[in-house]
Design an enzyme around this catalytic site. Structure first.
Site, PDB file in Angstrom:
ATOM      1  N   TYR A 468       0.148   0.446 -12.662  1.00 41.39           N
ATOM      2  CA  TYR A 468      -0.451  -0.385 -11.613  1.00 41.39           C
ATOM      3  C   TYR A 468      -1.123  -1.606 -12.239  1.00 41.39           C
ATOM      4  CZ  TYR A 468      -2.915  -1.821  -7.416  1.00 41.39           C
ATOM      5  OH  TYR A 468      -3.373  -2.546  -6.344  1.00 41.39           O
ATOM      6  N   SER A 548       3.057  -2.492  -4.876  1.00 38.98           N
ATOM      7  CA  SER A 548       2.063  -3.504  -4.537  1.00 38.98           C
ATOM      8  C   SER A 548       1.781  -4.364  -5.769  1.00 38.98           C
ATOM      9  CB  SER A 548       0.800  -2.828  -3.996  1.00 38.98           C
ATOM     10  OG  SER A 548      -0.048  -3.752  -3.384  1.00 38.98           O
ATOM     11  N   ASP A 631       5.128  -4.452   6.976  1.00 35.53           N
ATOM     12  CA  ASP A 631       4.050  -4.489   5.988  1.00 35.53           C
ATOM     13  C   ASP A 631       3.232  -5.758   6.202  1.00 35.53           C
ATOM     14  OD1 ASP A 631       2.366  -4.471   3.817  1.00 35.53           O
ATOM     15  OD2 ASP A 631       3.926  -4.132   2.322  1.00 35.53           O
ATOM     16  N   HIS A 666       2.625  -0.890   4.384  1.00 36.08           N
ATOM     17  CA  HIS A 666       2.379  -0.933   2.950  1.00 36.08           C
ATOM     18  C   HIS A 666       2.397   0.459   2.328  1.00 36.08           C
ATOM     19  CE1 HIS A 666       1.397  -3.305  -0.506  1.00 36.08           C
ATOM     20  NE2 HIS A 666       0.319  -2.596  -0.775  1.00 36.08           N
TER      21      HIS A 666
END
Length: 697
Positions: A468, A548, A631, A666
């Site tokens: 991430y 993301s 999203d 999302h």
């Protein structure tokens, strides 16, 4: 069964219109031929037709993959066990969410006492035919007689808020709209609750317009939303967001304001016992983290990184104190303080030690009382409760330990199981190792490596590396049925705790944002190289995955080192770094990414923006981009434009596809059947392009 996976021949991609659109930034011309794909698919027939054409090609490829249907069937079997979410106590009642196995949405239950039989309170599974309408946030009134809850539809961040009576489950007439990024916090007397909302957006702009001018309101039960009382707003600072929380005793309203995602806050308190009381400032510098931990009378407790990059616990007098009049209770330690709550006569503090949870309890004066013994090396979350009540709950999980809910008595330090799953698999068949590797600049970075015990690694194994690396978010050991399914297939699943998160406090985050963002990519590349060097995998067997901000990560490292990976799996990614802040919540992300309107930031962003740095004429790994048409967090135009560019240039024979889910956002609120379908597609795609032979029971 066993099937041999292999990559398909070159794909005939849909033709994507390329316009002459461009911008000139600080003397640099930047072409943007696919900007038209930013338009909302619900309002633009050309974009809708493009989505349909892309999905047709992608579906044809995915459905033909060997073992895809078998993976989906097996994943559903693995998913089919009872699951529980953390409970909340109100009065004598206990509220918790439960899923019987493969229900699309969790169901809310209530127990009238700790030992009473649970009864169903809210079942969202009948709210829509496709299962994409979800129960989102909820909170019982202090006496447990009513419950305020919010509804999420089609994955959107927008919420509709309603109220029901707990005794009979009847919904009241109250209904609130245009609520997003909001707490729901009851007044002590249960007469109403505080929440945050945005102004109603212009028609047609609901899912793309920037979110500004959020304000805190009080809703009195029985009143229309138009009568709600404005409590806190900053019209001259429209970019601030606000959340509000009532203290356990009902005396104070703590309003926390933020401008971005960097855990830099302002804090004001309102004396709810004084009619017409004005908000009083506790912290106003937007420079430090101020995480409200609880209260005792006029004493407020906070976790802050002011003068403590790894965090400390302080108290302040609600009437007279501020950020310059603090009492330090628990000093900064070598491990990163993540969270603290006041429960009974204790402060329960959660730390990270090399990305693993450590929980310590302290007396209200800060003196260390005990260290909680956890079941293993993993993650413990929860510990919500009230001052004066020593009872709380926490959830423990790890890569090979499904979530179990524990009841914890802060006074005695005793933990007992409240809810535990009975799984259709033996989690003990899988092993977890933590290793450390050295990044490009010499930084030591941890990584978890998990796989089935006894896996033959003599020739390496198909491996998924997940990361991430941003927004102060740590990636911690946690259980995932989909990961277990991948490992059951014979794959390795690795998680790199790269910079940009909060694994080691503020310094770790700062080292991976703004002009340090390249460190994140360097760390991830070094993690991949470590997996190859140690013999876990090979570049021909290695997939990289992230969602993301992690989708940005995958896009960036694939551009920078296409030779190192066999597969790229960017999900709902931020792919156009020059326009990200022009949509919905994107403006909040300037803290991590920088402002494209500033020349230095522009040049930094352009250097790694996935959309702008695709290398034509270079052999790329197989790529499956995933996003959703609704999203409204990271608008799908990011992924649409990135996929169009991938398909428009010569990147070699491997597939470069985009999978676009309908009525999903999302990630939150996505129904179980859509999750299983998407992951079955993803694992089959990864297997086909890493040379995996699919073996299932």
């Amino acid at each position: 069964m066993a099937t041999s996976a292999g990559a398909a021949e070159r794909i005939d991609y849909p033709k994507t219109r390329a316009d002459t659109t461009s911008d000139t930034h600080f003397g640099t011309k930047v072409d943007d031929p696919y900007r038209w794909l930013e338009n909302d698919v619900r309002n633009d027939t050309a974009v809708a037709a493009w989505v349909e054409a892309q999905n047709k090609v992608t579906d044809a490829y995915l459905t033909a993959l060997p073992g895809r249907d078998a993976i989906a069937k097996r994943m559903k079997q693995l998913w089919d066990f009872e699951k529980f979410m953390l409970p909340k106590k109100a009065g004598s009642r206990y509220f918790f969410e439960r899923n019987s196995g493969v229900q699309n949405q969790f169901v809310l239950y209530v127990q009238d006492s700790l030992d009473a039989a649970p009864r169903q309170l809210i079942d969202p599974n009948g709210w829509s035919k496709d299962g994409a309408t979800a129960l989102s946030d909820w909170k019982p009134s202090p006496d447990g007689t009513r419950l305020v809850y919010s509804i999420q539809d089609g994955g959107s961040d927008w919420r509709t808020v309603k109220v029901l009576n707990v005794a009979d489950g009847q919904t009241l007439a109250d209904e609130l709209k245009w609520v997003k990024f909001s707490d729901l916090s009851w007044a002590k007397d249960g007469s109403g609750f505080y929440y945050s909302r945005f102004p109603e957006p212009a028609k047609g702009a609901e899912f793309q317009a920037a979110n500004t001018n959020q304000s805190v309101y009080f809703h009195k039960l029985g009143d229309p939303q138009s009568a709600d009382r404005l409590v806190y707003a900053t019209p001259m600072r429209a970019t601030l967001g606000h959340t509000a929380e009532v203290t356990d005793d009902g005396r104070w309203l703590v309003v926390t304001s933020y401008e971005g995602t960097d855990d830099r806050y302002e804090v004001h308190v309102v004396d709810l016992a004084t009619t017409g009381a004005k908000p009083r400032a506790i912290a106003t510098d937007l420079k430090h983290n101020w995480q409200f931990a609880g209260t005792h009378g006029d004493t407020l407790y906070f976790v802050t990184n002011k003068e403590a990059p790894r965090g400390r616990i302080v108290s302040v007098n609600a009437r007279t104190g501020d950020e310059n009049k603090l009492t330090q209770l628990v000093a900064e330690t070598p491990t990163a303080l993540q969270r603290a709550t006041v429960i009974g006569e204790r402060i329960v503090a959660s730390y990270l030690e090399d990305a693993k949870t450590v929980v310590r309890t302290h007396a209200l004066d800060g003196k260390l009382a005990s260290t909680l013994a956890l079941p293993g090396v993993g993650t413990a979350v929860g510990f919500d409760g009230e001052a004066g009540d020593a009872e709380t709950f926490y959830q423990y999980s790890s890569f090979n330990a499904p979530p179990t809910i524990y009841r914890y008595d802060a006074a005695t330090g005793r933990s007992t199981i409240f809810k535990a799953p009975k799984t259709p698999f033996n989690a003990a068949d899988y092993e977890v190792k933590q290793v450390f590797f050295t990044s490009k600049d010499g930084t030591r970075v941890p990584m978890f490596v998990t796989h089935k015990k006894g896996l033959d690694l003599s020739k390496g194994a198909p491996t998924i590396l997940y990361g991430y690396g941003g927004f102060n978010v740590p990636v911690l050991p946690a259980f995932s049925t989909s990961r277990l399914a991948w490992m059951e297939l014979g794959g390795v699943y690795a998680v790199a705790n790269i910079r940009g998160g909060s694994e080691y406090g503020k310094a770790w985050h700062d080292a991976g944002r703004l002009f340090n963002k390249q460190n994140v990519f360097d760390d991830f590349i070094a993690a991949a190289e470590q997996l190859v060097k140690s013999g876990v995998t090979t570049p021909q067997q290695l997939a990289v995955m992230g969602g993301s901000n992690g989708g940005l990560l995958v896009g960036a490292v694939v551009n920078q080192r296409p030779d190192l990976f066999a597969v790229g799996l960017p999900a709902v990614g931020v792919m156009d770094m020059l326009r990200y802040n022009q949509f919905t919540a994107g403006r909040y992300w300037v803290d991590d990414y920088g402002d494209p309107a500033d020349e230095k930031h522009f040049r930094n962003l352009l250097a790694y923006s996935p959309y702008h740095n695709v290398k034509a004429g270079t052999a790329y790994p197989a790529i499956l981009v995933t996003t959703a048409d609704t999203d409204d967090r990271v608008v799908p135009g990011h992924s649409f434009k990135y996929a169009a560019r991938l398909q428009s240039v010569d990147l070699g024979p491997k597939p470069h596809l985009i999978r676009i889910e309908t009525r999903a956002g999302h990630g939150s609120g996505k129904p179980t059947d859509k999750i299983i379908d998407e992951l079955a597609d993803t694992w089959a795609f990864t297997a086909a392009n890493t040379g995996m032979t699919i073996k299932l029971p």
